[in-house]
Design an enzyme around this catalytic site. Structure first.
Site, PDB file in Angstrom:
ATOM      1  N   LYS A 157       0.852  -1.180   0.000  1.00 36.05           N
ATOM      2  CA  LYS A 157       0.000   0.000   0.000  1.00 36.05           C
ATOM      3  C   LYS A 157       0.891   1.233   0.000  1.00 36.05           C
ATOM      4  CE  LYS A 157      -2.211  -1.023   3.825  1.00 36.05           C
ATOM      5  NZ  LYS A 157      -1.654  -2.359   4.164  1.00 36.05           N
ATOM      6  N   GLU A 158       0.685   2.103  -0.980  1.00 38.01           N
ATOM      7  CA  GLU A 158       1.466   3.336  -1.009  1.00 38.01           C
ATOM      8  C   GLU A 158       1.208   4.124   0.270  1.00 38.01           C
ATOM      9  OE1 GLU A 158       1.814   5.598  -4.647  1.00 38.01           O
ATOM     10  OE2 GLU A 158       0.886   3.969  -5.753  1.00 38.01           O
ATOM     11  N   TYR A 257     -15.530   2.830   2.637  1.00 37.69           N
ATOM     12  CA  TYR A 257     -15.723   4.252   2.914  1.00 37.69           C
ATOM     13  C   TYR A 257     -16.070   4.967   1.613  1.00 37.69           C
ATOM     14  CZ  TYR A 257     -13.806   3.582   7.580  1.00 37.69           C
ATOM     15  OH  TYR A 257     -13.611   3.167   8.874  1.00 37.69           O
ATOM     16  N   GLY A 263      -7.995   5.674  -7.269  1.00 37.07           N
ATOM     17  CA  GLY A 263      -6.999   6.028  -8.271  1.00 37.07           C
ATOM     18  C   GLY A 263      -5.725   5.263  -7.983  1.00 37.07           C
ATOM     19  N   CYS A 266      -2.380   1.006  -9.156  1.00 37.27           N
ATOM     20  CA  CYS A 266      -2.788  -0.407  -9.172  1.00 37.27           C
ATOM     21  C   CYS A 266      -4.235  -0.638  -9.586  1.00 37.27           C
ATOM     22  CB  CYS A 266      -2.549  -1.027  -7.792  1.00 37.27           C
ATOM     23  SG  CYS A 266      -0.804  -1.145  -7.337  1.00 37.27           S
ATOM     24  N   LYS A 269      -5.478   0.257 -13.277  1.00 34.06           N
ATOM     25  CA  LYS A 269      -4.753  -0.530 -14.273  1.00 34.06           C
ATOM     26  C   LYS A 269      -5.075  -2.016 -14.168  1.00 34.06           C
ATOM     27  CE  LYS A 269      -0.327  -1.041 -13.466  1.00 34.06           C
ATOM     28  NZ  LYS A 269      -0.115  -2.493 -13.257  1.00 34.06           N
ATOM     29  N   ARG A 334      -1.322   9.261 -10.205  1.00 33.59           N
ATOM     30  CA  ARG A 334      -1.839   8.453 -11.311  1.00 33.59           C
ATOM     31  C   ARG A 334      -3.304   8.124 -11.072  1.00 33.59           C
ATOM     32  NH1 ARG A 334       3.035   4.139 -11.428  1.00 33.59           N
ATOM     33  NH2 ARG A 334       3.013   4.728  -9.212  1.00 33.59           N
TER      34      ARG A 334
END
Length: 452
Positions: A157-158, A257, A263, A266, A269, A334
Site C-alpha cells: 500500500k502506497e 468508505y 486512483g 494499481c 490498471k 496516477r
C-alpha cells in the site's frame, strides 16, 4: 545471499531496501542514468515514509547499491526480481515490453543457475513468456545455463509500503519446482518469523491472485460509492449504512468508505487488465466492467455538487482544493480524482488554488501553470468561494475552522472524503456537503445513538 532488483521505481526500491534491511546484498538496476545517479547521491525519486532513511542506512553499510549495468548486477545473484513498469495500453491490456526486455537481458548475461522472479504486476501467462525470452537468449549464446522462473506479486500500500513488506499479511509465491521454492523460502524467512504466511502455489494462480485481490478491493469501493449515491437520493445516511454492513464479519469494515473514487497505480490498471484478460478468453467480466464505470462517474460527483450549489455557473469563481494525490502519504497522482475534478473546474471557467503536503511538484507535471499552488493550506483559502477536500491527509482532519471561515469568501465546504462531522460543520456556520448524505435537505439535529 545476493539478489538483483531490475527496475528502481516504487516496487523495486521498496523491495530492494527491505531485503537489504535484513542483511541481504542487493543491487538495484535501472536504465535511467539520471535516476541511478541521484540514488547514489541519496536522492530518492518517490515519496514513501521511511524509505529514504532505509536506503541511506543500507547504502552506508554496503548492502544496497545502484547501477545501470545489468550484466554486472546479475553476476553471482541467486535471484533476479523483475520490478519494471507494466503501463496499460490503449485497450487496457498490460504492456509487457519492459518485462520481456529484462528477461532477455537475463538470458544474455547469466552464467550460473538463476531464479528469475516476476515482481511486476503482469497478466496470467506472463511467466511463460519470461521463460521463453530467457531461453531464446541462452540459445543464441549457445550455452546451457539452468534457470527457473517464479511469480511473486507485490501487495504494497502506497504510504505504508515499508511496514507492508516487513510485516506482510501474506506473501504469495508461484513456483514450478522445489529448487525455486527453497530459494524464496530462504529469502523471505526473516519476514515470516512472526508467523506471517508464505502461500506457495503454481505460477498461474499467483499471477491471478494479484489481479483478483486488487479487483476485489476496487469492487468494494465502487459498490460503496454506488450505495452512497443511492443514499443521497432516498434520504439515507451512508455513514450509518457503512457501519451497519461493516459490522458483519463476512463483509468487514475495510474499503467501504464512500468517496470520490479510487486512483493510483494499481486499481485502475489492474481492473482494466483483468477485464482485458477475460475478453481474450471470450469471458465477459460484467461485474468488473460495472466497477470501472461506477468509478469513472464517481470522480465527477464532487464537481457536480459544486456546480449545482453555484447554480450551474462557475465562471469567475475561485475554488480551493486541499489534497491532490490519490491518497494520503504519497505524491502519486496516477488516476487521481483530482485530475478529472481540476479539468472540469477549469473547463467551467473557475480559478483553481491547490495545496497538498507532498504532491505539489508532481501536480505541476499534470497541470502546469493552469492552477495556483500554495505551500500553506490556509493561504490557499484567501478569497476563495469554497473549499473542496480531495485527499484525506491527516493535517486536514482538525484544521482551525475559525481561520477557514474567516479566509473563505463563503463558508462552503465540499468534502469528498467525509472526514468531518456534518453536524459540527453546520454548528460552526458552514454549508457542508459530503458523499452519501443529502445535507441540503437534512435536519441539523443528529440522531443520538450508543455507537459512535
Amino acid at each position: 545471499m545476493k539478489v538483483t532488483i531490475v527496475g528502481s521505481g516504487y516496487v523495486g526500491l521498496v523491495t530492494g531496501a527491505c531485503f537489504s534491511e535484513v542483511g541481504i546484498d542487493v543491487v538495484c538496476v535501472d536504465i535511467d542514468e539520471n535516476k541511478i545517479s541521484n540514488l547514489n547521491k541519496g536522492i530518492i525519486p518517490i515519496y514513501e515514509p521511511g524509505l529514504e532513511d532505509m536506503i541511506t542506512r543500507n547504502m552506508k553499510k554496503g548492502r544496497l547499491s545502484f547501477t545501470t549495468q545489468i550484466k554486472d548486477a546479475v553476476k553471482d545473484s541467486e535471484a533476479v526480481f523483475i520490478s519494471v513498469g507494466t503501463p496499460p495500453d490503449e485497450d487496457g491490456s498490460a504492456d509487457l515490453k519492459y518485462v520481456i526486455a529484462v528477461a532477455r537481458d537475463c538470458g544474455k548475461h547469466i552464467d550460473d543457475y538463476t531464479l528469475v522472479i516476476t515482481k511486476s504486476t503482469v497478466p496470467v501467462g506472463t511467466s511463460l513468456k519470461v521463460k521463453n525470452a530467457v531461453q531464446e537468449e541462452l540459445d543464441k549464446r549457445g550455452v546451457d545455463v539452468s534457470f527457473d522462473v517464479a511469480s511473486n506479486p507485490e501487495f504494497l500500500k502506497e504510504g505504508a509500503a515499508i511496514n507492508d513488506f516487513l510485516k506482510p499479511d501474506r506473501i504469495v509465491v508461484g513456483v514450478e519446482n522445489e529448487r525455486a521454492k527453497e530459494i524464496l523460502k530462504k529469502l523471505y524467512k526473516p519476514f515470516t518469523l512472526n508467523g506471517h504466511p508464505v502461500l506457495f502455489m503454481d505460477i498461474v494462480s499467483a499471477e491471478m491472485t494479484k489481479y483478483a485481490a486488487n479487483s476485489m478491493l476496487a469492487t468494494k469501493i465502487s459498490f460503496m460509492n454506488d450505495i452512497a449515491n443511492l443514499c443521497e437520493i432516498v434520504g439515507a445516511d451512508v455513514n450509518k449504512v457503512r457501519k451497519g454492513i461493516g459490522s458483519d464479519t463476512r463483509i468487514g469494515n475495510k474499503f467501504i468508505y464512500p468517496g470520490i473514487g479510487y486512483g493510483g497505480s494499481c486499481f485502475p490498471k489492474d481492473v482494466q487488465a483483468l477485464i482485458r484478460t477475460g475478453g481474450e478468453h471470450n469471458y465477459d467480466l460484467q461485474v468488473l466492467k460495472a466497477v470501472e464505470a461506477v468509478n469513472k462517474k464517481q470522480k465527477v460527483v464532487l464537481f457536480n455538487k459544486i456546480l449545482k450549489h453555484f447554480n450551474g455557473d462557475l465562471e469567475g469563481k475561485t475554488i480551493t482544493l486541499w489534497g491532490l494525490s490519490f491518497k494520503p502519504q504519497t505524491d502519486d497522482m496516477r488516476e487521481a480524482p483530482s485530475l478529472e475534478i481540476v479539468k472540469r473546474l477549469l473547463e467551467a471557467g473557475a480559478t483553481v488554488k491547490a495545496y497538498d503536503p507532498i504532491a505539489i511538484e508532481e501536480a505541476k507535471h499534470h497541470f502546469g501553470d493552469t492552477i495556483s499552488y500554495y505551500k500553506d493550506q490556509y493561504e490557499a483559502l484567501i478569497d476563495a468561494d469554497c473549499l473542496a477536500i480531495l485527499t484525506e491527509w491527516p493535517e486536514f482532519k482538525f484544521p482551525n475552522f475559525n481561520i477557514v471561515n474567516r479566509l473563505l469568501k463563503n463558508p462552503f465546504i465540499f468534502d469528498g472524503r467525509n472526514i468531518y462531522d456534518r453536524f459540527e460543520m453546520k454548528a460552526k456556520g458552514f454549508d457542508y456537503f459530503c458523499i452519501g448524505v443529502d445535507t441540503a435537505k437534512e435536519i441539523v439535529t443528529p440522531v443520538l445513538s450508543s455507537a459512535s
